[in-house]
Design an enzyme around this catalytic site. Sequence first.
Site, mmCIF file in Angstrom:
data_model
loop_
_atom_site.group_PDB
_atom_site.id
_atom_site.type_symbol
_atom_site.label_atom_id
_atom_site.label_comp_id
_atom_site.label_asym_id
_atom_site.label_seq_id
_atom_site.Cartn_x
_atom_site.Cartn_y
_atom_site.Cartn_z
ATOM 1 N N GLU A 69 14.091 6.014 -13.398
ATOM 2 C CA GLU A 69 13.149 5.653 -14.448
ATOM 3 C C GLU A 69 12.689 4.199 -14.330
ATOM 4 O O GLU A 69 11.488 3.903 -14.446
ATOM 5 C CB GLU A 69 13.775 5.865 -15.838
ATOM 6 C CG GLU A 69 14.215 7.290 -16.109
ATOM 7 C CD GLU A 69 15.688 7.527 -15.809
ATOM 8 O OE1 GLU A 69 16.342 8.181 -16.631
ATOM 9 O OE2 GLU A 69 16.172 7.042 -14.757
ATOM 10 N N CYS A 92 19.604 7.514 -19.383
ATOM 11 C CA CYS A 92 20.876 6.979 -19.870
ATOM 12 C C CYS A 92 20.642 6.063 -21.062
ATOM 13 O O CYS A 92 19.575 5.465 -21.221
ATOM 14 C CB CYS A 92 21.620 6.250 -18.753
ATOM 15 S SG CYS A 92 20.789 4.770 -18.114
ATOM 16 N N CYS A 101 18.350 2.996 -19.380
ATOM 17 C CA CYS A 101 16.993 3.396 -19.015
ATOM 18 C C CYS A 101 16.173 3.748 -20.254
ATOM 19 O O CYS A 101 14.961 3.511 -20.290
ATOM 20 C CB CYS A 101 17.038 4.593 -18.072
ATOM 21 S SG CYS A 101 17.637 4.199 -16.421
ATOM 22 N N ARG A 201 24.369 18.377 5.764
ATOM 23 C CA ARG A 201 25.285 17.235 5.728
ATOM 24 C C ARG A 201 24.600 16.022 5.108
ATOM 25 O O ARG A 201 25.200 15.298 4.302
ATOM 26 C CB ARG A 201 25.753 16.898 7.139
ATOM 27 C CG ARG A 201 26.709 17.891 7.757
ATOM 28 C CD ARG A 201 27.048 17.507 9.188
ATOM 29 N NE ARG A 201 27.908 18.497 9.835
ATOM 30 C CZ ARG A 201 28.212 18.483 11.120
ATOM 31 N NH1 ARG A 201 27.739 17.520 11.906
ATOM 32 N NH2 ARG A 201 28.989 19.422 11.630
ATOM 33 N N LEU A 317 41.191 27.544 5.124
ATOM 34 C CA LEU A 317 40.714 26.741 4.000
ATOM 35 C C LEU A 317 39.632 27.486 3.239
ATOM 36 O O LEU A 317 39.632 27.507 1.996
ATOM 37 C CB LEU A 317 40.174 25.399 4.514
ATOM 38 C CG LEU A 317 39.499 24.502 3.472
ATOM 39 C CD1 LEU A 317 40.454 24.173 2.334
ATOM 40 C CD2 LEU A 317 38.968 23.226 4.134
#
Length: 381
Positions: A69, A92, A101, A201, A317
């Site tokens: 912002e 925020c 902001c 990634r 995993l």
Amino acid sequence: MMLVPRAPPRTDPRLDTWFMDMAITVSRRMMGRTWPNPSVGAVLVRFDADGPVVVGRGWTAPGGRPHAETEALRRAGEAANGATLYVTLEPCSHHGHTPPCADAVVAAGVRRVVVAVDDPNPLVAGAGYARLRDAGIAVERGVGAVEAGRILAGHLRRMREKRPQVLLKLAVSADEKIGLPNRRPVAITGPEVQVRVHLMRAASDAVLVGVGTALADDPLLTCRLPGMANRSPVRVILDTHLRLPLTSRLVESIATAPVWVVAGPDAAADREAALRDRGVQVFRSPAASGLLDLGAALELLAGKGLTRLMVEGGSILAARLAQADLVDEFAVSRAPKVIGPDGVDALEGVPLSTFTASPRFVSRGIEALGVDTLEVFDRVG
């Protein structure tokens, strides 16, 4: 000369969708580089007699600040006075490393704010909206919430569940294997899929493997597309007993991207010291029967600021994450080659249909990448 504030025109849902799509597009620019903050996009639009004009765009800077912002307001200057702000996350309202902001939006004379996603951060959580409304600014919520929510999923997950958003990526053969017999590695998919993996990634805060994969494959886990070396994520290895060799490519490439190792409480102190001497960060997490507690490990990573975690291996995993219900997105690339019945199953002891045929996951569709395909599934709810 100050511009005379102008009330925004009557709300037009089509224009709101159009400009929110623009804010969502710019929010993608810094995915993977803003943690611990979310990657947010903002667009300022003036509605003049000749039609709407974009006067400022902003996105969260690397490291999380400045925020989107304030960057859009800076670029717009005085033209922000009387404009409409489209932003992907609730502004925020608290003082952190930078002023709120919401206060900057009020001070700039913005007349209307359109927001895609509410911020569950307890330091915000509606207080941003209250600050705007108290200043007489019209607020509309929920425009573009589905797509913006995908980009902000890591922040939302970390705030609500104290763990990162987990993307599990697997490359499987036509017979749903990921490796040769005796867990020998093999290239399964072609270069088109590999490019997409590197882009995944680049959009992740970190990439995670188990130590078994690190030992068998000796991977780099970096983003190696031209001009994108600085987009490599943090590389995380789950290594209960600190078996990662000092001569591994992960350790030797420490200058390229950080390496974090999550070890069990009983791992040897001298092994930890040796890794730390090479620049590796080592963290301790609860373990039982030689296996790390995955929930605790993810909570630890979230506590270090990580919001988006890409898991690349291995089959044990991946199966443990599936069984613990800790997968939020599942990306499976399929190749036409066949490995055979003695190859390594995609998920150790768990069928691939756990994701591909489960009512808990919905497919975004199948994309052709060379001779291979890529399908991404999202957790429902």
